[in-house]
Motif scaffolding. Structure first.
Motif, PDB file in Angstrom:
ATOM      1  N   LEU A  88      23.389  44.700  45.119  1.00 55.78           N
ATOM      2  CA  LEU A  88      24.618  44.443  45.876  1.00 55.78           C
ATOM      3  C   LEU A  88      25.558  43.515  45.093  1.00 55.78           C
ATOM      4  O   LEU A  88      26.778  43.728  45.075  1.00 55.78           O
ATOM      5  CB  LEU A  88      24.283  43.820  47.234  1.00 55.78           C
ATOM      6  N   LEU A  89      24.979  42.517  44.442  1.00 57.93           N
ATOM      7  CA  LEU A  89      25.798  41.624  43.624  1.00 57.93           C
ATOM      8  C   LEU A  89      26.432  42.375  42.460  1.00 57.93           C
ATOM      9  O   LEU A  89      27.599  42.133  42.107  1.00 57.93           O
ATOM     10  CB  LEU A  89      24.954  40.464  43.108  1.00 57.93           C
ATOM     11  N   SER A  90      25.683  43.299  41.877  1.00 58.41           N
ATOM     12  CA  SER A  90      26.225  44.085  40.769  1.00 58.41           C
ATOM     13  C   SER A  90      27.398  44.950  41.229  1.00 58.41           C
ATOM     14  O   SER A  90      28.346  45.173  40.467  1.00 58.41           O
ATOM     15  CB  SER A  90      25.132  44.973  40.161  1.00 58.41           C
ATOM     16  N   LEU A  91      27.368  45.416  42.463  1.00 59.49           N
ATOM     17  CA  LEU A  91      28.473  46.209  42.997  1.00 59.49           C
ATOM     18  C   LEU A  91      29.709  45.343  43.207  1.00 59.49           C
ATOM     19  O   LEU A  91      30.841  45.802  42.997  1.00 59.49           O
ATOM     20  CB  LEU A  91      28.059  46.876  44.303  1.00 59.49           C
ATOM     21  N   VAL A  92      29.512  44.095  43.613  1.00 58.16           N
ATOM     22  CA  VAL A  92      30.640  43.166  43.745  1.00 58.16           C
ATOM     23  C   VAL A  92      31.286  42.933  42.383  1.00 58.16           C
ATOM     24  O   VAL A  92      32.516  42.939  42.243  1.00 58.16           O
ATOM     25  CB  VAL A  92      30.180  41.832  44.358  1.00 58.16           C
ATOM     26  N   ILE A  93      30.447  42.740  41.359  1.00 60.94           N
ATOM     27  CA  ILE A  93      30.959  42.557  40.003  1.00 60.94           C
ATOM     28  C   ILE A  93      31.737  43.791  39.550  1.00 60.94           C
ATOM     29  O   ILE A  93      32.823  43.684  38.974  1.00 60.94           O
ATOM     30  CB  ILE A  93      29.801  42.264  39.030  1.00 60.94           C
ATOM     31  N   ALA A  94      31.196  44.968  39.832  1.00 57.79           N
ATOM     32  CA  ALA A  94      31.870  46.210  39.443  1.00 57.79           C
ATOM     33  C   ALA A  94      33.212  46.343  40.152  1.00 57.79           C
ATOM     34  O   ALA A  94      34.208  46.782  39.549  1.00 57.79           O
ATOM     35  CB  ALA A  94      30.976  47.407  39.761  1.00 57.79           C
ATOM     36  N   ALA A  95      33.261  45.980  41.436  1.00 57.11           N
ATOM     37  CA  ALA A  95      34.512  46.080  42.189  1.00 57.11           C
ATOM     38  C   ALA A  95      35.568  45.139  41.616  1.00 57.11           C
ATOM     39  O   ALA A  95      36.735  45.524  41.448  1.00 57.11           O
ATOM     40  CB  ALA A  95      34.261  45.769  43.664  1.00 57.11           C
ATOM     41  N   LEU A  96      35.180  43.901  41.301  1.00 53.60           N
ATOM     42  CA  LEU A  96      36.137  42.953  40.718  1.00 53.60           C
ATOM     43  C   LEU A  96      36.627  43.424  39.358  1.00 53.60           C
ATOM     44  O   LEU A  96      37.806  43.289  39.021  1.00 53.60           O
ATOM     45  CB  LEU A  96      35.486  41.569  40.594  1.00 53.60           C
ATOM     46  N   LEU A  97      35.714  43.987  38.569  1.00 51.60           N
ATOM     47  CA  LEU A  97      36.115  44.501  37.257  1.00 51.60           C
ATOM     48  C   LEU A  97      37.066  45.678  37.399  1.00 51.60           C
ATOM     49  O   LEU A  97      38.040  45.807  36.640  1.00 51.60           O
ATOM     50  CB  LEU A  97      34.873  44.914  36.461  1.00 51.60           C
ATOM     51  N   ALA A  98      36.826  46.527  38.395  1.00 49.68           N
ATOM     52  CA  ALA A  98      37.728  47.660  38.638  1.00 49.68           C
ATOM     53  C   ALA A  98      39.110  47.164  39.053  1.00 49.68           C
ATOM     54  O   ALA A  98      40.132  47.707  38.607  1.00 49.68           O
ATOM     55  CB  ALA A  98      37.140  48.566  39.721  1.00 49.68           C
ATOM     56  N   VAL A  99      39.164  46.142  39.904  1.00 47.75           N
ATOM     57  CA  VAL A  99      40.448  45.558  40.298  1.00 47.75           C
ATOM     58  C   VAL A  99      41.165  45.006  39.074  1.00 47.75           C
ATOM     59  O   VAL A  99      42.390  45.182  38.912  1.00 47.75           O
ATOM     60  CB  VAL A  99      40.224  44.448  41.348  1.00 47.75           C
ATOM     61  N   THR A 100      40.425  44.344  38.197  1.00 47.57           N
ATOM     62  CA  THR A 100      41.007  43.776  36.977  1.00 47.57           C
ATOM     63  C   THR A 100      41.620  44.850  36.093  1.00 47.57           C
ATOM     64  O   THR A 100      42.782  44.749  35.668  1.00 47.57           O
ATOM     65  CB  THR A 100      39.927  43.021  36.174  1.00 47.57           C
ATOM     66  N   MET A 101      40.850  45.893  35.819  1.00 51.96           N
ATOM     67  CA  MET A 101      41.310  46.918  34.887  1.00 51.96           C
ATOM     68  C   MET A 101      42.416  47.773  35.495  1.00 51.96           C
ATOM     69  O   MET A 101      43.364  48.157  34.800  1.00 51.96           O
ATOM     70  CB  MET A 101      40.134  47.805  34.467  1.00 51.96           C
ATOM     71  N   ALA A 102      42.317  48.091  36.787  1.00 53.55           N
ATOM     72  CA  ALA A 102      43.364  48.900  37.423  1.00 53.55           C
ATOM     73  C   ALA A 102      44.686  48.134  37.458  1.00 53.55           C
ATOM     74  O   ALA A 102      45.743  48.690  37.155  1.00 53.55           O
ATOM     75  CB  ALA A 102      42.936  49.296  38.832  1.00 53.55           C
ATOM     76  N   SER A 103      44.633  46.851  37.819  1.00 50.59           N
ATOM     77  CA  SER A 103      45.858  46.048  37.847  1.00 50.59           C
ATOM     78  C   SER A 103      46.492  45.978  36.471  1.00 50.59           C
ATOM     79  O   SER A 103      47.717  46.106  36.319  1.00 50.59           O
ATOM     80  CB  SER A 103      45.542  44.636  38.349  1.00 50.59           C
ATOM     81  N   SER A 104      45.657  45.784  35.446  1.00 47.13           N
ATOM     82  CA  SER A 104      46.167  45.712  34.073  1.00 47.13           C
ATOM     83  C   SER A 104      46.742  47.056  33.637  1.00 47.13           C
ATOM     84  O   SER A 104      47.778  47.110  32.964  1.00 47.13           O
ATOM     85  CB  SER A 104      45.046  45.290  33.120  1.00 47.13           C
ATOM     86  N   SER A 105      46.073  48.144  34.016  1.00 53.13           N
ATOM     87  CA  SER A 105      46.545  49.472  33.629  1.00 53.13           C
ATOM     88  C   SER A 105      47.911  49.768  34.231  1.00 53.13           C
ATOM     89  O   SER A 105      48.816  50.282  33.553  1.00 53.13           O
ATOM     90  CB  SER A 105      45.533  50.531  34.074  1.00 53.13           C
TER      91      SER A 105
END
Length: 255
Positions: free
Chosen positions: A139-156
């Motif tokens: 579950l913690l790994s999914l939180v990390i993945a979600a934050l990373l997705a937010v980071t990369m999508a915002s940057s993109s």
């Protein structure tokens, strides 16, 4: 802003549901890595000193989740460029919708797609390859993945609106994402026991290598170790900067 955010998210989610093929295409590459490259690493992990603790699947599966978040969302700016070309951005300038909601509605939809793909990878690794990981760590790994997705999508989205060029956009992304991939230790961990000193030092400069280590630590259930703490701090900072950049760009284009 909450109502605006929901409206934008619902629109983006509806578009994604009507075109689920793209989600499968995005998932194909990490699944192939898992099924065709993962078994090759089993003997490497067992017989080569310097690998992180754990078996091949607790090392490789979380790294592939990071790959999904990195590459599945770094190219979402293409869709925004198409909207810009078709005049959607121009029409949004005269609406009362919050500019922050315009960004976050899209970004949250991208993060949701990343979580779906991550869950598929985890289930495949568990059912087919015998991955064993604590529920809390997953579950913690999914939180990390979600934050990373937010980071990369915002940057993109920020890069796409800054360039406004469908030829320059992929060229820039490819030139940036290739060294990010190689220096993050996704395919083969870059540790002091495996890599030469100069390569290990370069990997420490790459912030995403710390995120990969945090993801691996969560799969091992090592919640309190330095790798998880460092990676989490790095990721939270990156997420804040990316959302600020994306929001600022949306506001400038919609002013």
């Amino acid at each position: 802003m909450g109502h605006d955010l929901w409206l934008v998210f619902r629109r983006e989610f509806g578009l994604s549901v009507r075109n689920p093929t793209w989600l499968g295409i995005q998932l194909m590459q990490p699944v192939l890595y898992l099924t065709l490259f993962g078994p090759l690493m089993e003997r490497m992990v067992a017989n080569t000193p310097g690998f992180p603790p754990g078996d091949v699947w607790t090392i490789f599966t979380p790294a592939l989740i990071v790959m999904v978040a990195l590459f599945g969302t770094s190219f979402v700016g293409f869709g925004l460029l198409a909207e810009y070309r078709n005049g959607v951005i121009e029409r949004l300038r005269v609406t009362p919708v919050s500019r922050v909601a315009l960004l976050l509605g899209k970004v949250f939809n991208n993060a949701l797609q990343t979580l779906v793909q991550a869950c598929v990878l985890i289930l495949l690794a568990m059912l087919v390859f015998g991955l064993r990981a604590p529920v809390g760590g997953v579950l913690l790994s999914l939180v990390i993945a979600a934050l990373l997705a937010v980071t990369m999508a915002s940057s993109s989205y920020a890069v796409a609106l800054t360039l406004k060029d469908e030829q320059a956009f992929p060229a820039l992304l490819n030139s940036v994402m290739l060294p990010v991939l190689l220096l993050s230790g996704i395919l083969i961990p870059i540790t002091s026991g495996l890599a030469p000193d100069w390569l290990y030092t370069l990997s420490r400069i790459n912030p995403f290598s710390h995120v990969v280590e945090a993801e691996r630590a969560s799969f091992r259930g090592e919640i309190t170790i330095d790798a998880l703490l460092t990676g989490s701090i790095v990721l939270v900072v990156l997420t804040g900067l990316a959302v600020w950049w994306g929001t600022r760009t949306f506001r400038r284009e919609s002013a």
